[in-house]
Scaffold this motif. Structure first.
Motif, PDB file in Angstrom:
ATOM      1  N   PRO A  54       0.806  -1.225   0.000  1.00  0.00           N
ATOM      2  CA  PRO A  54       0.000   0.000   0.000  1.00  0.00           C
ATOM      3  C   PRO A  54       0.840   1.278   0.000  1.00  0.00           C
ATOM      4  N   SER A  55       2.012   1.231   0.622  1.00  0.00           N
ATOM      5  CA  SER A  55       2.879   2.412   0.669  1.00  0.00           C
ATOM      6  C   SER A  55       3.310   2.867  -0.725  1.00  0.00           C
ATOM      7  N   ASP A  89      -7.651  -0.511  10.772  1.00  0.00           N
ATOM      8  CA  ASP A  89      -6.837  -0.038  11.891  1.00  0.00           C
ATOM      9  C   ASP A  89      -5.826   0.992  11.410  1.00  0.00           C
ATOM     10  N   CYS A  90      -4.781   1.212  12.185  1.00  0.00           N
ATOM     11  CA  CYS A  90      -3.801   2.242  11.820  1.00  0.00           C
ATOM     12  C   CYS A  90      -3.162   1.950  10.473  1.00  0.00           C
ATOM     13  N   LYS A  91      -3.026   0.695  10.093  1.00  0.00           N
ATOM     14  CA  LYS A  91      -2.425   0.384   8.798  1.00  0.00           C
ATOM     15  C   LYS A  91      -3.287   0.977   7.672  1.00  0.00           C
ATOM     16  N   ALA A 101      -5.192   3.660   8.015  1.00  0.00           N
ATOM     17  CA  ALA A 101      -5.013   5.109   8.091  1.00  0.00           C
ATOM     18  C   ALA A 101      -3.708   5.514   7.401  1.00  0.00           C
ATOM     19  N   TYR A 102      -2.658   4.749   7.624  1.00  0.00           N
ATOM     20  CA  TYR A 102      -1.373   5.047   6.996  1.00  0.00           C
ATOM     21  C   TYR A 102      -1.434   4.846   5.482  1.00  0.00           C
ATOM     22  N   ALA A 103      -2.188   3.818   5.026  1.00  0.00           N
ATOM     23  CA  ALA A 103      -2.329   3.588   3.588  1.00  0.00           C
ATOM     24  C   ALA A 103      -3.011   4.791   2.934  1.00  0.00           C
ATOM     25  N   LYS A 104      -3.970   5.359   3.646  1.00  0.00           N
ATOM     26  CA  LYS A 104      -4.653   6.546   3.126  1.00  0.00           C
ATOM     27  C   LYS A 104      -3.666   7.717   3.011  1.00  0.00           C
ATOM     28  N   LEU A 105      -2.779   7.845   3.993  1.00  0.00           N
ATOM     29  CA  LEU A 105      -1.749   8.886   3.923  1.00  0.00           C
ATOM     30  C   LEU A 105      -0.855   8.657   2.711  1.00  0.00           C
ATOM     31  N   ALA A 106      -0.493   7.404   2.464  1.00  0.00           N
ATOM     32  CA  ALA A 106       0.344   7.072   1.300  1.00  0.00           C
ATOM     33  C   ALA A 106      -0.364   7.448   0.002  1.00  0.00           C
ATOM     34  N   GLN A 166      -2.586   9.840  -0.296  1.00  0.00           N
ATOM     35  CA  GLN A 166      -2.633  11.304  -0.363  1.00  0.00           C
ATOM     36  C   GLN A 166      -1.285  11.881  -0.808  1.00  0.00           C
TER      37      GLN A 166
END
Lengths: 337, 337
Positions: free
Chosen positions: B203-204, B314-316, B318-323, B325
């Protein structure tokens, strides 16, 4: 090849903070009974999600819960010496501002018999605060006679798939406080006596803690016997969180709101606060920022045992590093402007 | 309040890509034997880490592994009709460039008896490619007579703590390809016949896939009976990955290297490629981008069964969404410059 792509770090970080809370973390730490937790459920619902939880009923069988009075511990420990941290104010390993400089203040370290430790702890208005906080596997290393009063958390060891890297004993009074920091360990934190108050932020929220490089210094006794802060030689800098979540005066609260707006921002989810009482175990996930206070009340001191387990260095760790980098960008540019 | 803080999105994303690989993911997908995997170990070592793995020996007991020939399936299914996707080129649900526009091409959908499906599949040079790829819980919904030839992955169900949301059967030939996409599910992908070739990015790495909004269109037969691409009415846009990891000509490879440099960058870890053969199960973690090809060879068609399990948001996530963005920021600024 194109150069810098401007990105609004503040917006991205605020969205990350809110997304993580809305999706999963919420604003309070859940409590579950050990009877409802298998190792798999614990790992799936909390460790995998890097999400804290308080487990009740997991250590009911520890003799320590009944036996650990100051007298009993003193008797069992005899003349054996323990490591003790001493500061003027109870804020060992935290940021201290002195003469316009910002220091990371290490405590004075000494060895003393447990009886002397408890006597000092009970003494009021001594002007100094002591805390047994050695994190060097102190339970077996320094408190060996007490080992058989506690037991391993077998279901946690099964879940993590490895024995703890270290098991530490903590004894301190209400004046002791541990400043915001994170550990590269999974942490099972069991309270035996008194209450611990944890203030928590997830790894994504590094930007809300205003990390700054501080000059490392240590408390030592000067010629007149008073504790004073001595910068290390050669000089060494250490990045540390500069936010104090419990400013001791109204003026300092107002100053903090100005200096650390992201921490106090009412539009952002507040830090999670959780009180862990006797017989309870907090699962404190790897890389979570935590600030710790004691509530001893009539107990005089708070006693806790924590188990540090090796963490998985996986994508969550890579993302936490990204969060740290975005935080550094956000604050370095704030200073530049 | 300070505004945008300049941050180099490209540098942050490259570091994230490399950190995730160096810490945990590596450059190849591991293979483990089902005999070495408990539900806890599977969850801890792979699901929690959002890390793919091929499990061998997990479905040896499936009668399907021996019985599923085209004749047998035809006999068991009788006159029952199945959903079939049809395109001129085998690239259903992918980006097609036509007349200077970029379309997301849905296949023509039809229902046909299995015998007709297999006959068409075996026919060479038909100028059209068919694929049984309905993802609507197709195994029980459309292939009910075959249900007793496979079995649930009980250890996976135990690990995820929930029954599968859907179980799908896939039958296709070498011309069929599934373009890069991600699913909001944990995916257990079992190959019964032939081989599946997965090309994977975590995802990153969203930025390496060059998501662009494409006009949604569908293949339909025109008046002369030929398949042609008809844009939906009213017009609808859909963001989709525009990278083809297997350009069919040298010119298209060169064009891709120019248009999609982050995908091909030799200084970045390459996409992971893994071949899953009969009797093997790929754990395809939630939100991983995957491209799928078939290798039927003498088998004519590749048959697979996948189980979609609900993912933990979960947080993973949320972090994927940041990636995502950061990827959007990176590419929108590329276009601006």
């Amino acid at each position: 090849m194109i150069g810098s792509m401007p990105v609004d770090a503040r917006t991205l970080l605020h969205e990350l903070t809110k997304e993580a809370r809305d999706l999963d973390i919420g604003n309070t730490v859940a409590r579950v009974s050990a009877s409802q937790l298998t190792s798999l459920v614990f790992y799936r619902d909390f460790v995998s999600r890097n999400k804290p939880v308080v487990i009740t009923g997991a250590i009911d069988h520890w003799p320590a819960l009944q036996s650990w009075t100051m007298n009993y511990i003193t008797e069992r420990m005899g003349e054996a010496k323990i490591s003790v941290a001493r500061t003027p104010h109870g804020r060992a390993d935290s940021v201290v501002r002195l003469d316009g400089s910002q220091y990371f203040a290490l405590p004075e370290e000494e060895q003393m018999p447990v009886q002397e430790f408890f006597t000092s702890l009970c003494r009021e208005n001594s002007g100094e605060v002591i805390y047994a906080q050695a994190q060097n596997n102190s339970l077996p290393e320094e408190f060996g006679p007490l080992l058989k009063e506690v037991a391993d958390l077998e279901w946690a060891t099964l879940a993590f798939g490895t024995n703890p890297e270290a098991t530490n004993l903590w004894i301190g009074g209400d004046d002791s406080m541990t400043s915001f920091h994170k550990d590269h360990y999974e942490n099972m934190y069991a309270v035996v006596k008194g209450r611990k108050v944890f203030t928590l932020l997830p790894p994504s929220d590094a930007y809300r803690l205003y990390f700054q490089t501080c000059t490392v210094a240590q408390y030592r006794r000067n010629a007149t016997g008073k504790l004073h802060l001595e910068p290390e030689e050669p000089s060494r800098g250490l990045p540390w969180a500069t936010v104090d979540p419990y400013p001791p005066s109204d003026e300092q609260m107002e100053a903090s709101k100005l200096a650390h707006p992201e921490y106090w921002d009412p539009d952002l989810p507040p830090p999670l606060q959780v009180v862990v009482g006797p017989g309870e175990v907090l699962y404190l996930p790897s890389l979570w920022f935590h600030h710790v206070r004691q509530e001893a009340r009539a107990d005089v001191c708070v006693i806790a045992v924590n188990f540090w387990y090796e963490m998985a260095f996986d994508c969550k760790a890579a993302y936490a590093k990204l969060a740290d980098q975005l935080a550094a960008e956000l604050h370095s540019n704030s200073h530049a402007n």
